[in-house]
Design a protein around this motif. Structure first.
Motif: not given
Length: 126
Positions: A46-52, A54, A57, A75
């Motif tokens: 679910t990671a999206v570019e620009g989102t920190p 965690r 994740d 990244t």
């Protein structure tokens, strides 16, 4: 439609053929969005570019840590450093982590996988 939709899983670790346009192609399949490449296979992420990023994740990564020596983190378009919290988490589970642009991470992953090294990757789609 990609064959990785639904649970987002291919039950083997394979090289990436293409990345870009918001997704990846591998093993005659395509997936739109980010992915985790783990010893158990390829998983939607679910990671999206620009989102920190965690620690939660990386729950799937940590669950397989005993089989991973190197974790490559793509990244996005640019290199973004991993937080101290993430680096500590990975070290505590015996993994060396290396953040880099997704393109560089894909290339490095393919090389390390072809050398049968204990590698995993977290690729943010670009």
């Amino acid at each position: 439609m990609s064959r990785t939709e639904g649970p987002g899983f291919l039950p083997e670790q394979v090289q990436m053929d293409v990345y870009g346009n918001g997704g990846f192609r591998f093993a005659d399949m395509s997936h739109r969005g980010s992915i985790l490449c783990l010893p158990s296979g390829i998983h939607a992420w679910t990671a999206v570019e620009g989102t920190p990023l965690r620690p939660e994740d990386f729950d799937k990564v940590i669950a397989e840590a005993e089989r991973i020596e190197f974790l490559l983190v793509g990244t996005g378009r640019d290199i973004r450093p991993l937080s101290a919290e993430l680096k500590t988490l990975f070290r505590a589970h015996g993994m060396n982590s290396d953040p880099m642009s997704t393109g560089a991470a894909v290339r490095t992953y393919n090389i390390m996988l072809s050398e049968n090294r204990p590698v995993a990757a977290a690729f943010i789609a670009v």
